[in-house]
Structures are given as structure tokens and as C-alpha cells.
Enzyme design. Structure first.
Site, PDB file in Angstrom:
ATOM      1  N   TRP A  35     -15.296   4.963   1.822  1.00 27.33           N
ATOM      2  CA  TRP A  35     -15.754   6.280   2.285  1.00 27.33           C
ATOM      3  C   TRP A  35     -15.395   6.493   3.748  1.00 27.33           C
ATOM      4  CZ3 TRP A  35     -16.643   9.647  -1.290  1.00 27.33           C
ATOM      5  CH2 TRP A  35     -17.317   9.324  -2.467  1.00 27.33           C
TER       6      TRP A  35
ATOM      7  N   GLY B  82      -1.112   1.606   0.371  1.00 31.83           N
ATOM      8  CA  GLY B  82      -0.738   2.315   1.596  1.00 31.83           C
ATOM      9  C   GLY B  82       0.527   1.734   2.203  1.00 31.83           C
TER      10      GLY B  82
ATOM     11  N   HIS C 181      -0.904   5.270  -3.779  1.00 32.24           N
ATOM     12  CA  HIS C 181      -2.008   5.251  -4.745  1.00 32.24           C
ATOM     13  C   HIS C 181      -1.508   5.721  -6.114  1.00 32.24           C
ATOM     14  CE1 HIS C 181      -4.675   4.190  -1.593  1.00 32.24           C
ATOM     15  NE2 HIS C 181      -4.649   5.359  -0.984  1.00 32.24           N
TER      16      HIS C 181
ATOM     17  N   GLU D  22     -17.089   0.924   1.316  1.00 30.64           N
ATOM     18  CA  GLU D  22     -16.456   1.014   2.646  1.00 30.64           C
ATOM     19  C   GLU D  22     -15.306   2.020   2.672  1.00 30.64           C
ATOM     20  OE1 GLU D  22     -17.170  -1.927   1.064  1.00 30.64           O
ATOM     21  OE2 GLU D  22     -18.927  -2.320   2.319  1.00 30.64           O
TER      22      GLU D  22
ATOM     23  N   ASP E 179      -4.776  -4.117  -3.852  1.00 32.69           N
ATOM     24  CA  ASP E 179      -4.546  -3.795  -2.441  1.00 32.69           C
ATOM     25  C   ASP E 179      -3.055  -3.646  -2.150  1.00 32.69           C
ATOM     26  OD1 ASP E 179      -5.277  -3.226   0.129  1.00 32.69           O
ATOM     27  OD2 ASP E 179      -5.567  -5.310   0.735  1.00 32.69           O
TER      28      ASP E 179
ATOM     29  N   LEU F 294     -10.589  -4.101 -25.394  1.00 35.31           N
ATOM     30  CA  LEU F 294     -10.805  -4.480 -23.994  1.00 35.31           C
ATOM     31  C   LEU F 294     -11.931  -3.647 -23.368  1.00 35.31           C
ATOM     32  CD1 LEU F 294      -9.539  -6.016 -21.446  1.00 35.31           C
ATOM     33  CD2 LEU F 294      -8.396  -3.838 -20.985  1.00 35.31           C
TER      34      LEU F 294
HETATM   35  C1  FPP Z   1      -6.066  -0.223  -1.791  1.00 35.75           C
HETATM   36  O1  FPP Z   1      -4.818  -0.041  -1.173  1.00 35.75           O
HETATM   37  C2  FPP Z   1      -6.231   0.688  -2.932  1.00 35.75           C
HETATM   38  C3  FPP Z   1      -7.206   1.612  -3.088  1.00 35.75           C
HETATM   39  C4  FPP Z   1      -8.275   1.826  -2.107  1.00 35.75           C
HETATM   40  C5  FPP Z   1      -7.269   2.514  -4.246  1.00 35.75           C
HETATM   41  C6  FPP Z   1      -6.870   1.931  -5.570  1.00 35.75           C
HETATM   42  C7  FPP Z   1      -6.513   3.045  -6.444  1.00 35.75           C
HETATM   43  C8  FPP Z   1      -5.519   3.064  -7.337  1.00 35.75           C
HETATM   44  C9  FPP Z   1      -4.652   1.914  -7.657  1.00 35.75           C
HETATM   45  C10 FPP Z   1      -5.270   4.340  -8.030  1.00 35.75           C
HETATM   46  C11 FPP Z   1      -5.546   4.355  -9.481  1.00 35.75           C
HETATM   47  C12 FPP Z   1      -6.813   3.759  -9.942  1.00 35.75           C
HETATM   48  C13 FPP Z   1      -7.573   4.230 -10.974  1.00 35.75           C
HETATM   49  C14 FPP Z   1      -8.718   3.441 -11.418  1.00 35.75           C
HETATM   50  C15 FPP Z   1      -7.324   5.513 -11.664  1.00 35.75           C
HETATM   51  P1  FPP Z   1      -4.795   0.337   0.382  1.00 35.75           P
HETATM   52  O2  FPP Z   1      -4.779   1.803   0.485  1.00 35.75           O
HETATM   53  O3  FPP Z   1      -5.929  -0.334   1.082  1.00 35.75           O
HETATM   54  O4  FPP Z   1      -3.434  -0.285   0.820  1.00 35.75           O
HETATM   55  P2  FPP Z   1      -3.071  -0.876   2.265  1.00 35.75           P
HETATM   56  O5  FPP Z   1      -3.889  -2.121   2.449  1.00 35.75           O
HETATM   57  O6  FPP Z   1      -1.615  -1.154   2.153  1.00 35.75           O
HETATM   58  O7  FPP Z   1      -3.394   0.199   3.270  1.00 35.75           O
END
Ligand code: FPP
Length: 248
Positions: free
Chosen positions: A68, A22, A36, A66, A19, A130
Site C-alpha cells: 500500500w 518492476g 506486472h 506493505e 518478485d 489445485l
Molecule cells: C513484486 O515485484 C510483484 C508485485 C508486488 C505484484 C505481483 C503481481 C503480479 C505478478 C500480477 C499478477 C498477479 C495476480 C494474482 C493476478 P516488484 O514490483 O516488487 O518488482 P521489483 O522488486 O523489481 O521492483
């Protein structure tokens, strides 16, 4: 600082809620997609560190049921990033002996992405390094509901009796069937919740939270999580004294 883990209890299975992508981007005046993309580096690092210290299974929460609900533009960007990352990383992961498995509902994903996911699973199925489980369009409640549905169908068909359904049998209907439950859950980004991730499997998992945003999650942070895990006493309902008596 790189710590030595030679004498430390290593979790067999680590799960991560990645997390903070963003916020990482917003703090830099960048679009969320940049966060991301930056998060990919931490994914690579976590795979490398898990392999190095002897973790057997790493499960990462890439996209929840969620998620989506996010703006369509962000969902689209995430899906493109998953596809791009899979294409870019598959050769190296395969050569390093990583066995890839996806969990979650594939029905809403683009056919091209689903095809790549299946190909990656097929190509790495026999690998003995792994096990990397990527939770994509995954939700813990849905996982449990689908398991219950499968069991209900089997009972109706008469292939099993209701009394045969115990915790082990139930676990084998879930997405992580055949794998041990996570020993350690890491969540970055400062929130202290499990957000519908692996609800059944996290029953006895040690939880470790950090304020670090996912793209900033470093080898030292990973080491701190492993060290914290090694210092926890896992009692599974027993008393401290009972656990100390049986510790080797
Ligand atoms: C949450 O951060 C992150 C995600 C919903 C996406 C996770 C994806 C990656 C790390 C990209 C690469 C992954 C793979 C498996 C190729 P957020 O957007 O909710 O952050 P915020 O809480 O700061 O808004």
C-alpha cells in the site's frame, strides 16, 4: 528441458513470492506496470505446472500490506490488473477444477474487486483440483495479531480456556486454516527474505531463491525448485540418522 517427476517427492503446498516485475520492466525501458502484466504469464505457468506435477496447494503473494506504500498510481494499476486478470482467467480456472481462495484484509480493497473475489471463491468452492490461495493485502504479522485477537475474544467470552490454546488451535485461527503448511517457498528476484509472508506457516518450509525476475520464471526454473526440494532432508529438529531410519 522438461523433467519427469514420477519418482520425485513432490511438495504438497508451494508458496511463491513473485518478485522482480518492476526491474524486468525497467531493464526494457518499460513502465513498471508492464512488468506486472508480464508477470501474469508466470502465474499461469505456475498454476499449470503445479497441477501437472501434483502439487495440491499453491499460495501466491500478489499484494502485501506493505505494498500500500507504493505510489498511488502503481497501486491503482495493480488493482486494475487483478480485476482484469480475475475476469479473464476465472472461466478457465473453474473449468480446470481449481479452487480459489483469497487471504488478506479486504477492507481497503475496492468493493468491485472484493465482489469478484468472493464470487470466484463461491464459484470454485466445490472444486477438487489445485487449491490456489491468492494473498491480497496480506501481512504475516497482521495474520498472527488477528488470530490472537480472535482467541482473546473467545477467552473473554468464556468459550475457550487459555490452556486449550496450543499450536494446532492457534493455526486454525490463521488465514491458511484447514490447509497444510507450505513445504516449499520459492522467491524470485534475488532477495533472500520472507517479507512478512506467512510468518507462522513457514516455520519448517524449505526456502528456494532464484535471481530470475518473476516474468522470466520459466518451467525449467519451476522444475529446478521442485528438484531441489526433493533433494532436501527435512529433519524437523531430529538428527539426520533419525530421519534416515524412519524414511521409507
Ligand atoms: C513484486 O515485484 C510483484 C508485485 C508486488 C505484484 C505481483 C503481481 C503480479 C505478478 C500480477 C499478477 C498477479 C495476480 C494474482 C493476478 P516488484 O514490483 O516488487 O518488482 P521489483 O522488486 O523489481 O521492483
Amino acid at each position: 528441458m522438461r523433467r519427469s517427476f514420477a519418482l520425485v517427492r513432490i511438495p504438497q503446498h508451494v508458496a511463491i513470492i513473485m518478485d522482480g516485475n518492476g526491474r524486468w520492466a525497467q531493464r526494457r525501458g518499460l513502465p513498471r506496470a508492464a512488468g506486472h502484466r508480464a508477470g501474469l504469464k508466470s502465474v499461469r505457468m505456475s498454476i499449470e505446472r503445479c497441477t501437472a506435477v501434483g502439487v495440491k496447494v499453491l499460495t501466491i503473494f500478489a499484494f502485501s500490506t506493505e505494498n500500500w506504500r507504493r505510489p498511488q498510481s502503481e497501486v491503482g494499476l495493480l488493482m486494475s490488473l487483478f480485476l482484469e486478470a480475475l475476469d479473464a482467467e476465472i472461466d478457465e480456472l473453474a473449468s480446470k477444477g481449481v479452487c480459489i481462495r483469497f487471504v488478506g484484509a479486504r477492507s481497503h480493497l475496492a468493493p468491485g474487486l472484493v465482489a469478484r473475489m468472493s464470487a470466484a471463491e463461491e464459484r470454485t468452492r466445490a472444486n477438487s483440483g489445485l487449491t490456489l490461495v491468492i494473498a491480497m493485502a496480506y501481512g504475516g504479522r497482521r495474520d498472527i495479531v488477528e488470530a490472537a485477537q480472535r482467541l482473546a475474544v473467545a477467552v473473554r467470552a468464556g468459550t475457550i480456556q487459555p490452556e486449550q490454546i496450543d499450536e494446532v488451535y492457534f493455526s486454525e485461527q490463521l488465514a491458511l486454516r484447514g490447509l497444510p503448511d507450505p513445504d516449499l517457498l520459492i522467491r524470485t528476484g534475488g532477495d533472500h527474505r520472507v517479507s512478512n509472508f506467512l510468518l507462522w506457516n513457514l516455520a519448517y518450509t524449505e526456502l528456494w531463491f532464484t535471481e530470475q525476475l518473476w516474468p522470466d520464471f520459466s518451467p525449467d526454473d519451476f522444475a529446478s525448485a521442485i528438484t531441489a526440494f526433493a533433494e532436501r532432508q527435512r529433519r524437523y529438529g531430529q538428527t539426520s540418522a533419525q530421519v534416515s531410519d524412519t524414511a521409507c
